[in-house]
Design a protein around this motif. Structure first.
Motif, short mmCIF file in Angstrom:
data_model
loop_
_atom_site.label_atom_id
_atom_site.label_comp_id
_atom_site.label_asym_id
_atom_site.label_seq_id
_atom_site.Cartn_x
_atom_site.Cartn_y
_atom_site.Cartn_z
N ALA A 63 0.82 -1.21 0.00
CA ALA A 63 0.00 0.00 0.00
C ALA A 63 0.85 1.26 0.00
O ALA A 63 0.53 2.24 0.68
N GLY A 64 1.93 1.27 -0.73
CA GLY A 64 2.77 2.44 -0.80
C GLY A 64 3.80 2.54 0.30
O GLY A 64 4.70 3.38 0.25
N GLY A 65 3.70 1.71 1.32
CA GLY A 65 4.69 1.67 2.39
C GLY A 65 5.63 0.49 2.19
O GLY A 65 5.53 -0.27 1.23
N THR A 66 6.54 0.34 3.11
CA THR A 66 7.52 -0.74 3.02
C THR A 66 7.61 -1.50 4.33
O THR A 66 7.69 -0.89 5.40
N ARG A 92 9.27 -4.25 10.64
CA ARG A 92 9.08 -2.81 10.72
C ARG A 92 8.27 -2.33 9.52
O ARG A 92 8.59 -2.66 8.37
N LEU A 93 7.22 -1.54 9.81
CA LEU A 93 6.37 -0.97 8.77
C LEU A 93 6.64 0.52 8.69
O LEU A 93 6.47 1.25 9.67
N SER A 115 2.40 3.49 11.01
CA SER A 115 3.72 2.85 10.99
C SER A 115 3.78 1.94 12.21
O SER A 115 3.01 2.11 13.16
N GLY A 116 4.69 0.98 12.20
CA GLY A 116 4.72 0.06 13.33
C GLY A 116 5.95 -0.80 13.38
O GLY A 116 6.80 -0.78 12.48
N VAL A 133 1.56 2.97 15.24
CA VAL A 133 1.37 4.38 15.59
C VAL A 133 0.66 5.09 14.45
O VAL A 133 0.99 4.90 13.27
N LEU A 134 -0.33 5.95 14.82
CA LEU A 134 -1.07 6.74 13.85
C LEU A 134 -0.83 8.22 14.14
O LEU A 134 -1.34 8.74 15.13
N PRO A 135 -0.07 8.91 13.31
CA PRO A 135 0.11 10.35 13.51
C PRO A 135 -1.13 11.11 13.03
O PRO A 135 -2.12 10.51 12.58
N GLN A 136 -1.09 12.43 13.12
CA GLN A 136 -2.24 13.26 12.76
C GLN A 136 -2.63 13.04 11.30
O GLN A 136 -1.80 12.97 10.41
#
Length: 728
Positions: A452-455, A476-477, A501-502, A527-530
């Protein structure tokens, strides 16, 4: 007067010269001919030395050629017995001589004993052995048989029960086992012969018969044919084939090989040419394999690879510098393609695999057997084959055991790349896996892929050296867009800016994925930032009754949920994960989760609630239960507490007035906003603070209790313990 006494007297008669003088004179002339007498003394000595050596060798050659070396039979038996530390006997004729330059070895009724532990008494027996051994290469330690003719020969190749000794390692019986090395044979004829192979640990037993069809008429090749049968792990297999060996009229020709083997649900076909019957260097072969499970072929090498679904593979097969190489490999396993190369060698006597493999499109079902799912169930049931019912409970974690002993037998370096993974739930691509196995330690470093665009970057270590396998996970995400990640679960990509991220760090013990997770200790944190979160479908994103009722009559929210910060974290102890904490701060609510889940039983026992930051007449406020199992989770939005409050409202409405119905649902709006620093750091519940810097008292204590204070009654604790341990 006697004329012979005067100056004119004739020379003395040569016949009067003594025979001894003439012999000495001839020897002197032969020893120092005129051309040699003119040379320097050191050169004369060197030439004489060479001459003596050559004369001696000629004498030995002549004696051996005349006698055929039969007088060496006794010395040969004693010397061979001493060197091999096995009894060697020749019951019939024996010849050992140069014919004329290659060494001819001929023996009838020859026997070489097996070690005492072996099942068969004799390692090698033959009615007749007739060979020609190349002399010059032998001087440099290279054994090349120009020709080998074996009649009635049998070879017994055996391993002991612990794979610590084999029958073909000669000398000291306690020396480490050596790989089987055959002499190079350029041309062969084998009649009424065969070999047997026994490996009790691998459970491989085979008997192979070998015979030669002699060339006749216009045929120019002798055809060595072989056929065999055996069992591998109690499953039968057969093999057959032939080797067209050039006869003496076309010395230097190549040997055409064909081999067909079937067994364990697989078929293997090899065809091509060899320089000699046992001369592998320069082999030019083609391999074709197909069957139900590729790992069964590697079982014959004593190598453990993951199971696969049905496969078919073609490859070129060569042997160079003591390395078998499969190049240009192409094929399929399940519904996925496979290409690349594989090399198999034995440096320092230990099996070593090196592979570079690639898949353009991988069906996620085909990856299931890699982690321990049954390929046959996946074939029949698709993704449903990952779920089994055990003791009346659904189970999804695979429990196929790791083949620990096989992993200790070989080393490997493997790189595997996948361009795209066909998965229903998550868009996965660009998989890049590097696997290193050495002396029982297997490391997947790195094991990366895009989602989904992340690694996702992973380091996984599986240590099979201790008595109990130890597995270490570090996954690690990187920041990943929620809109893309959850698009298939009803999230609007265009209105969602939030990311997640996680990291997962755990250590577990056991020889399967299930066992390692069921005994694991560590931490899981996302973790979900703003950012914003917008969903299309009815869901309990904020668990806010007013929003929930509104969404029951609409397809989607009018406004996205605005997330300030959030953390979804668990501390894992002994395979049981406790919320530590679950805390999401939005502009309207503070969402809290408590409880936990178990890798042991795969049971979930959690409660999630949302407290409003502003006054509201319609707020659920009570926890929503999340239960069931990994394979069948359940959400209960009407908790016991909420049902009780609804009953209280109904009672007040009856006794007082209809307006009193809403009193139990009034939310005073006293939820404590979160301080985002500890949240974004993924800190534990104990480290969480309110926006005013005070310790939070509503996120639990990092235990599996569902109450704010992190405590449980004895009855609650016992009930949850039974559920998490699978005791019913």
């Amino acid at each position: 007067m006697d004329m012979r006494s005067g100056p004119m007297a004739p020379a003395a008669d040569s016949s009067a010269v003594p025979w001894a003088d003439r012999t000495r004179r001839w020897a002197k002339t032969a020893w120092t001919p005129a051309w040699l007498a003119k040379r320097p003394r050191p050169l004369r000595i060197a030439i004489r030395t060479v001459a003596i050596v050559l004369l001696t060798l000629f004498a030995i050659w002549l004696i051996l050629f005349i006698t055929k070396g039969r007088f060496l039979k006794g010395p040969f038996e004693r010397f061979a017995t001493s060197q091999l530390e096995r009894q060697v006997d020749v019951g019939g004729d024996f010849q050992l001589y140069f014919a004329p330059f290659n060494v001819k070895f001929y023996a009838e009724d020859i026997r070489i004993a097996n070690p005492a532990w072996a099942r068969e008494k004799q390692f090698f027996v033959a009615r007749r052995v007739d060979t020609r051994l190349a002399t010059l290469p032998l001087i440099f330690g290279d054994r090349i048989l120009r020709f080998a003719d074996l009649d009635g020969a049998r070879v017994a190749l055996e391993w002991d029960s612990g794979n610590r000794r084999n029958s073909w390692t000669f000398g000291d019986p306690n020396r480490p086992p050596e790989p089987l090395e055959l002499p190079r044979i350029q041309r062969a004829a084998i009649t009424q012969s065969g070999l047997s192979y026994r490996d009790p640990k691998l459970r491989l037993f085979a008997d192979i018969d070998i015979d030669t069809v002699r060339a006749a008429g216009t045929r120019i090749n002798d055809d060595i044919r072989f056929s065999g049968r055996g069992t591998m792990r109690a499953q039968p297999f057969t093999l057959s084939g032939g080797l067209a060996s050039p006869n003496e009229t076309i010395a230097g020709g190549r040997n055409a090989l064909t081999l067909h083997a079937t067994g364990l649900g697989n078929r293997l076909d090899i065809s091509g040419t060899l320089p000699g019957p046992t001369e592998l260097e320069g082999a030019d072969l083609k391999l074709q394999a197909r069957g139900g499970n590729l790992s069964r072929i590697f079982d014959f090498l004593g190598v453990a690879i993951p199971d696969t679904r049905a496969y078919r593979v073609t490859s070129a097969l060569t042997y160079e510098d003591e390395v078998w190489k499969l190049t240009g490999m192409k094929g399929m396993f399940g519904d996925s393609d496979l290409a690349g190369s594989l090399a198999v060698s034995q440096p320092q006597g230990r099996l070593y695999l090196k592979a570079d493999l690639a898949t353009r499109s991988l069906n996620i079902i085909d990856a299931g057997p890699f982690v321990g799912y049954d390929p046959q169930r996946l074939d029949k049931m698709g993704t449903g084959g990952t779920v089994e019912t055990v003791g009346g409970r659904p189970r999804v974690l695979p429990d196929a055991p790791l083949r620990v002993e096989a992993l200790k037998r070989f080393d490997a370096d493997v790189r595997y790349r996948v361009t795209r993974v066909r998965a229903e739930s998550f868009p996965i691509s660009n998989v890049d896996l590097t696997l290193a196995l050495k002396n029982g330690l297997m490391e997947l470093k790195p094991f990366n892929f895009a989602v989904a665009g992340g690694t996702v970057k992973s380091d996984i270590s599986i240590d099979a050296r201790p008595a109990v396998v130890r597995t270490e996970y570090d996954i690690r995400l990187s920041p990943t867009r929620l809109g893309t990640l959850l698009a298939r679960f009803g999230t609007e990509e265009s209105g969602t800016t939030g990311t997640v991220s996680g990291r997962i760090r755990m250590v577990g013990f056991g020889d399967s994925v299930r066992q390692s997770l069921a005994t694991s200790n560590g931490r899981i944190a996302f973790v979900l930032p703003q950012g914003s979160f917008w969903t299309r479908n009815i869901q309990l994103a904020e668990l806010y009754l007013g929003t929930f009722v509104q969404k029951m009559f609409q397809d989607k929210l009018k406004k996205p949920v605005e997330i300030n910060c959030g953390v979804i974290a668990f501390t894992v102890r002994g395979g049981v994960a406790a919320a530590d904490p679950i805390l999401i701060d939005t502009t309207k609510n503070v969402m809290l989760g408590r409880g936990g889940f178990s890798f042991r039983s795969e049971a979930i026992d959690m409660a999630v609630r949302a407290d409003g930051k502003t006054f509201s007449l319609f707020s659920g406020q009570s926890p929503v239960g999340v239960g069931g199992y990994f394979a069948a989770p359940k959400i209960d939005p009407v908790s016991d507490e909420l049902a009780g409050r609804a009953g209280a409202g109904l009672g007040l409405g009856i006794l007082a007035s209809p307006a009193a119905l809403v009193i139990p649902f009034v939310d005073p709006g006293d939820a404590k906003a979160a301080q985002c620093g500890p949240v974004l750091a993924g800190a534990t519940a104990q480290a969480q603070r309110t926006s005013k810097g005070k310790p939070r008292d509503d996120v639990g204590k990092g235990t599996t209790a569902k109450s704010e204070d992190g405590k449980q009654t004895g009855e609650e604790r016992q009930k949850q313990r039974k559920k998490f341990l699978g005791i019913f």
